[in-house]
Motif scaffolding. Structure first.
Motif, mmCIF file in Angstrom:
data_model
loop_
_atom_site.group_PDB
_atom_site.id
_atom_site.type_symbol
_atom_site.label_atom_id
_atom_site.label_comp_id
_atom_site.label_asym_id
_atom_site.label_seq_id
_atom_site.Cartn_x
_atom_site.Cartn_y
_atom_site.Cartn_z
ATOM 1 N N ARG A 30 31.877 30.969 39.329
ATOM 2 C CA ARG A 30 31.731 32.417 39.203
ATOM 3 C C ARG A 30 32.766 32.939 38.220
ATOM 4 N N VAL A 59 34.866 36.224 37.491
ATOM 5 C CA VAL A 59 35.258 37.491 38.098
ATOM 6 C C VAL A 59 35.752 38.397 36.982
ATOM 7 N N ALA A 99 27.468 32.868 37.774
ATOM 8 C CA ALA A 99 27.233 34.298 37.957
ATOM 9 C C ALA A 99 28.485 35.084 37.565
ATOM 10 N N ALA A 142 30.772 38.206 38.746
ATOM 11 C CA ALA A 142 31.115 39.134 39.822
ATOM 12 C C ALA A 142 31.981 40.224 39.200
ATOM 13 N N GLN A 143 31.479 41.457 39.177
ATOM 14 C CA GLN A 143 32.201 42.543 38.518
ATOM 15 C C GLN A 143 32.836 43.466 39.540
ATOM 16 N N LYS A 144 34.100 43.763 39.347
ATOM 17 C CA LYS A 144 34.852 44.670 40.205
ATOM 18 C C LYS A 144 35.147 45.911 39.388
#
Length: 52
Positions: free
Chosen positions: A9, A11, A37, A39-41
């Motif tokens: 992943r 991030v 993938a 993962a957006q914060k």
């Protein structure tokens, strides 16, 4: 030599400003080639220190 590890992943911590476009583009480029993938914060959940 050992084989490099490919992450499962990516991030991406962002405040969604225009200055983040380059980082988002690079993550979008790497994700398919790494078969991973993103993962957006979003910045609303980041501390002021993390936002720089």
């Amino acid at each position: 030599m050992h084989k490099p590890t490919i992450p499962s992943r990516i991030v991406l911590a962002t405040d969604t400003s225009a200055r983040c476009d380059r980082v988002q583009g690079r993550a979008a480029q790497l994700a398919p080639s790494w078969r991973t993938a993103i993962a957006q914060k979003c910045g609303a959940n980041l501390t002021p220190e993390a936002q720089g």
